[in-house]
Motif scaffolding. Structure first.
Motif, PDB file in Angstrom:
ATOM      1  N   ILE A 201       0.836  -1.202   0.000  1.00 45.30           N
ATOM      2  CA  ILE A 201       0.000   0.000   0.000  1.00 45.30           C
ATOM      3  C   ILE A 201       0.873   1.256   0.000  1.00 45.30           C
ATOM      4  CG2 ILE A 201      -0.275  -0.207   2.520  1.00 45.30           C
ATOM      5  CD1 ILE A 201      -2.950   1.214   2.288  1.00 45.30           C
ATOM      6  N   VAL A 202       0.527   2.168  -0.884  1.00 43.13           N
ATOM      7  CA  VAL A 202       1.172   3.478  -0.875  1.00 43.13           C
ATOM      8  C   VAL A 202       0.265   4.409  -0.079  1.00 43.13           C
ATOM      9  CG1 VAL A 202       1.716   5.505  -2.290  1.00 43.13           C
ATOM     10  CG2 VAL A 202       2.359   3.228  -3.079  1.00 43.13           C
ATOM     11  N   THR A 203       0.830   5.097   0.869  1.00 45.10           N
ATOM     12  CA  THR A 203      -0.003   6.038   1.628  1.00 45.10           C
ATOM     13  C   THR A 203       0.798   7.261   2.063  1.00 45.10           C
ATOM     14  OG1 THR A 203      -1.422   6.306   3.581  1.00 45.10           O
ATOM     15  CG2 THR A 203       0.386   4.743   3.798  1.00 45.10           C
ATOM     16  N   HIS A 204       0.079   8.388   2.097  1.00 48.39           N
ATOM     17  CA  HIS A 204       0.687   9.608   2.634  1.00 48.39           C
ATOM     18  C   HIS A 204       0.311   9.790   4.093  1.00 48.39           C
ATOM     19  CE1 HIS A 204       1.476  11.304  -1.500  1.00 48.39           C
ATOM     20  NE2 HIS A 204       2.614  11.416  -0.849  1.00 48.39           N
ATOM     21  N   ASN A 205      -0.570   8.924   4.545  1.00 53.62           N
ATOM     22  CA  ASN A 205      -1.084   9.048   5.909  1.00 53.62           C
ATOM     23  C   ASN A 205      -0.226   8.179   6.837  1.00 53.62           C
ATOM     24  OD1 ASN A 205      -2.550   8.627   8.282  1.00 53.62           O
ATOM     25  ND2 ASN A 205      -4.503   8.930   7.241  1.00 53.62           N
ATOM     26  N   MET A 206       0.600   8.855   7.631  1.00 50.42           N
ATOM     27  CA  MET A 206       1.534   8.125   8.512  1.00 50.42           C
ATOM     28  C   MET A 206       0.787   7.208   9.475  1.00 50.42           C
ATOM     29  SD  MET A 206       4.572   9.080   7.817  1.00 50.42           S
ATOM     30  CE  MET A 206       4.030   9.277   6.163  1.00 50.42           C
ATOM     31  N   GLN A 207      -0.326   7.726  10.012  1.00 49.25           N
ATOM     32  CA  GLN A 207      -1.079   6.922  10.985  1.00 49.25           C
ATOM     33  C   GLN A 207      -1.635   5.678  10.310  1.00 49.25           C
ATOM     34  OE1 GLN A 207      -1.544  10.520  11.310  1.00 49.25           O
ATOM     35  NE2 GLN A 207       0.106  10.172  12.745  1.00 49.25           N
ATOM     36  N   GLN A 208      -2.055   5.850   9.063  1.00 50.10           N
ATOM     37  CA  GLN A 208      -2.574   4.692   8.346  1.00 50.10           C
ATOM     38  C   GLN A 208      -1.472   3.649   8.146  1.00 50.10           C
ATOM     39  OE1 GLN A 208      -3.877   4.870   4.018  1.00 50.10           O
ATOM     40  NE2 GLN A 208      -5.761   4.312   5.052  1.00 50.10           N
ATOM     41  N   ALA A 209      -0.308   4.105   7.737  1.00 53.72           N
ATOM     42  CA  ALA A 209       0.814   3.169   7.560  1.00 53.72           C
ATOM     43  C   ALA A 209       1.080   2.448   8.874  1.00 53.72           C
ATOM     44  CB  ALA A 209       2.055   3.925   7.103  1.00 53.72           C
ATOM     45  N   ALA A 210       1.069   3.217   9.971  1.00 58.86           N
ATOM     46  CA  ALA A 210       1.340   2.629  11.284  1.00 58.86           C
ATOM     47  C   ALA A 210       0.245   1.636  11.674  1.00 58.86           C
ATOM     48  CB  ALA A 210       1.455   3.731  12.329  1.00 58.86           C
ATOM     49  N   ARG A 211      -1.010   1.970  11.326  1.00 62.42           N
ATOM     50  CA  ARG A 211      -2.122   1.112  11.740  1.00 62.42           C
ATOM     51  C   ARG A 211      -2.192  -0.192  10.951  1.00 62.42           C
ATOM     52  NH1 ARG A 211      -5.267   6.078  11.952  1.00 62.42           N
ATOM     53  NH2 ARG A 211      -5.839   5.742   9.799  1.00 62.42           N
ATOM     54  N   VAL A 212      -1.983  -0.100   9.642  1.00 62.81           N
ATOM     55  CA  VAL A 212      -2.338  -1.278   8.837  1.00 62.81           C
ATOM     56  C   VAL A 212      -1.164  -2.166   8.430  1.00 62.81           C
ATOM     57  CG1 VAL A 212      -4.351  -0.093   7.878  1.00 62.81           C
ATOM     58  CG2 VAL A 212      -2.234  -0.155   6.550  1.00 62.81           C
ATOM     59  N   SER A 213       0.058  -1.643   8.483  1.00 66.18           N
ATOM     60  CA  SER A 213       1.138  -2.413   7.847  1.00 66.18           C
ATOM     61  C   SER A 213       2.008  -3.179   8.838  1.00 66.18           C
ATOM     62  CB  SER A 213       2.007  -1.492   6.993  1.00 66.18           C
ATOM     63  OG  SER A 213       2.740  -0.624   7.805  1.00 66.18           O
ATOM     64  N   ASP A 214       2.639  -4.224   8.335  1.00 70.39           N
ATOM     65  CA  ASP A 214       3.614  -4.983   9.127  1.00 70.39           C
ATOM     66  C   ASP A 214       5.012  -4.432   8.894  1.00 70.39           C
ATOM     67  OD1 ASP A 214       1.721  -7.115   9.951  1.00 70.39           O
ATOM     68  OD2 ASP A 214       1.627  -7.423   7.789  1.00 70.39           O
ATOM     69  N   VAL A 215       5.235  -4.010   7.654  1.00 71.19           N
ATOM     70  CA  VAL A 215       6.558  -3.507   7.269  1.00 71.19           C
ATOM     71  C   VAL A 215       6.347  -2.153   6.598  1.00 71.19           C
ATOM     72  CG1 VAL A 215       8.498  -3.898   5.674  1.00 71.19           C
ATOM     73  CG2 VAL A 215       7.532  -5.809   6.961  1.00 71.19           C
ATOM     74  N   THR A 216       7.261  -1.234   6.859  1.00 68.13           N
ATOM     75  CA  THR A 216       7.179   0.071   6.200  1.00 68.13           C
ATOM     76  C   THR A 216       8.489   0.345   5.471  1.00 68.13           C
ATOM     77  OG1 THR A 216       5.631   0.957   7.824  1.00 68.13           O
ATOM     78  CG2 THR A 216       6.887   2.571   6.578  1.00 68.13           C
ATOM     79  N   ALA A 217       8.339   0.851   4.257  1.00 66.10           N
ATOM     80  CA  ALA A 217       9.522   1.220   3.473  1.00 66.10           C
ATOM     81  C   ALA A 217       9.455   2.715   3.190  1.00 66.10           C
ATOM     82  CB  ALA A 217       9.543   0.435   2.172  1.00 66.10           C
ATOM     83  N   PHE A 218      10.530   3.418   3.499  1.00 62.82           N
ATOM     84  CA  PHE A 218      10.553   4.872   3.293  1.00 62.82           C
ATOM     85  C   PHE A 218      11.374   5.206   2.052  1.00 62.82           C
ATOM     86  CE2 PHE A 218      12.970   8.892   4.294  1.00 62.82           C
ATOM     87  CZ  PHE A 218      11.955   9.751   3.902  1.00 62.82           C
ATOM     88  N   PHE A 219      10.729   5.876   1.111  1.00 68.27           N
ATOM     89  CA  PHE A 219      11.381   6.293  -0.135  1.00 68.27           C
ATOM     90  C   PHE A 219      11.657   7.789  -0.079  1.00 68.27           C
ATOM     91  CE2 PHE A 219      11.024   2.859  -3.345  1.00 68.27           C
ATOM     92  CZ  PHE A 219      10.334   1.928  -2.598  1.00 68.27           C
TER      93      PHE A 219
END
Lengths: 251, 227
Positions: A201-219
């Motif tokens: 998932i691509v998201t601009h919403n940090m909270q969403q990334a924190a809520r839904v993902s197991d892994v986060t990649a920062f570009f």
């Protein structure tokens, strides 16, 4: 967990513009990976590499490899239509076809040559159940999809992707056009779907990334700066650039 | 300045103010030990009300900060550590008051008695440690905070000796037994006060390095049983 996708030394250029620089990333099966970063950093370009959507853009050159379940999706002779069935995509703005709810979900099956009516009916129902839309639309399957609310349209688009039995789902800012309640429904859905699918998932919403993902990649400016478990990225990232971005100090 | 920066600056400024008043309470308790006339108890009480109020204010401000800005990484650690620090500062203020209350009953306290229990040294270590952790907090410097962890051992050592010192002193001067017992209570409180300063130092290390120092020995148990 098994590796679903293995991206190695991936470079992508739009003409002279180097949009993705030597990206290396592994994506685990049945996990949610969030791609974050400021606008223009290459997140959407990257996600589109995973089902070769960038092939449709003029003057694109790509090198490196993307293995999906061990298969190089950039090898010569690969069936790109089949690849896009296997790797479904949901976009920022819901894009239902101007057809009935039923026909929207059945569309991919019909295009794929499926004619068995009961099979199609079962698949449509199954996909709508998976996206938690069935109870809301089961009595109105002939209604135009355009008449659904934004959140329902987005879930319909996800159902449309699921009907062709993908192995992975790509979501490019799937909730940016939705209200908080519809967003919550999509996030709940992502949580349910990851039991069966690999999701990026691509998201601009940090909270969403924190809520839904197991892994986060920062570009950042075409580079993959850092990837780690989401809890690590949002509590103690290794890279200063990541910390500055997630804490709102730039971007 | 962005709203988040303003809010975080306000939290930081108020924490520093609370810190200053707490330091004053320790200084006053030490002064009171030497000369009861030098310190107005009303002032101590007033300061304590300020400390309690700052703790409340910081609690609300941190709650707002979390609700409004959803901080992550170092910003989140800043709020979490500040909440804990304000709690420890309030406890330190309480300890200083309790020390004064104990000393109030020691009407015939002498400088020799104070020297015997090394209470001045304990006060000095506490004041110095508190100043160091404040400096560490203001400059976001975990190295300074680490120095304080070492200093806490001095307080523990002096406190350990207090009982045997009291026993010997009471044997020599049984008429002063109550004072000696009260002085052991003072050393115990100063040792507790040092523990709170150590907690603050650990919070600063967490804030800067994301390293959790507390309950290090329980880490294996945590990993085996709760994670």
């Amino acid at each position: 967990m098994a590796k679903k996708v293995e991206v190695s030394n991936l470079n992508l250029r739009y003409g002279d513009f180097h949009a993705l620089k030597n990206i290396n990333l592994s994506i685990e099966e049945r996990s949610v990976t969030a791609l974050i970063g400021p606008s223009g950093c290459g997140k959407s370009t990257f996600i589109r590499c995973l089902n070769r959507m960038n092939d449709l853009v003029d003057h694109v050159t790509i090198d490196g490899s993307v293995l999906l379940e061990g298969e190089d999706i950039y090898r010569k002779g690969i069936d790109i239509d089949n690849l896009r069935y296997r790797v479904g995509m949901v976009f920022q703005k819901p894009n239902p076809f101007p057809k009935s709810i039923f026909e929207n979900v059945a569309y991919g099956l019909r295009v794929n040559g499926v004619k068995d009516k009961s099979f199609i009916e079962n698949k449509v129902r199954e996909s709508l159940v998976k996206t938690a839309l069935w109870d809301e639309v089961k009595d109105d399957l002939k209604k135009s999809a355009i008449d659904l609310s934004g959140g329902q349209q987005q879930r319909l688009c996800i159902a449309r992707s699921l009907a062709v039995e993908p192995t992975m789902l790509l979501m490019d800012e799937p909730t940016s056009a939705l209200d908080p309640i519809s967003t919550a429904k999509i996030e709940d859905l992502i949580f349910e779907l990851k039991k069966q699918y690999t999701i990026v998932i691509v998201t601009h919403n940090m909270q969403q990334a924190a809520r839904v993902s197991d892994v986060t990649a920062f570009f950042y400016i075409g580079e993959l700066i850092e990837t780690d478990t989401t809890s690590k990225i949002f509590t103690n990232p290794k890279q200063e650039k990541t910390q500055n971005y997630i804490t709102g100090r730039f971007g | 300045m962005l709203p988040q920066e303003q809010a975080s600056k306000m939290i930081r400024d108020n924490t520093v103010k609370m810190w200053m008043i707490t330091s004053v309470q320790i200084e006053k308790a030490q002064k009171y030990m030497h000369n009861k006339e030098d310190v107005k108890l009303k002032e101590l009480k007033k300061n304590e009300k300020y400390i309690d109020s700052y703790e409340l204010k910081l609690y609300f401000d941190c709650e707002n900060f979390l609700a409004l800005f959803s901080p992550v990484a170092i910003d989140l650690r800043f709020v979490l550590s500040t909440l804990h620090i304000s709690y420890d500062l309030e406890r330190i203020g309480d300890m200083a008051r309790k020390i004064v209350q104990t000393l109030k009953t020691c009407t015939t306290l002498t400088e020799d008695m104070i020297a015997l229990f090394e209470i001045d040294r304990m006060f000095d270590v506490c004041s110095d440690s508190l100043e160091k952790v404040l400096n560490a907090y203001e400059t976001i410097n975990s190295d300074i905070a680490r120095q304080v962890l070492v200093q806490d051992a001095i307080l523990n050592e002096i406190n350990k000796l207090a009982t045997s010192r009291a026993v010997t002193a009471i044997q020599k001067n049984p008429q002063d037994a109550e004072i000696y017992l009260n002085l052991t209570s003072v050393t115990r409180r100063l040792e507790r006060l040092g523990d709170h300063i150590k907690n603050i130092a650990e919070e600063i290390i967490f804030y800067v390095e994301a390293d959790v120092l507390k309950h290090k020995k329980s880490r294996d148990f945590l990993e085996d049983n709760l994670l």
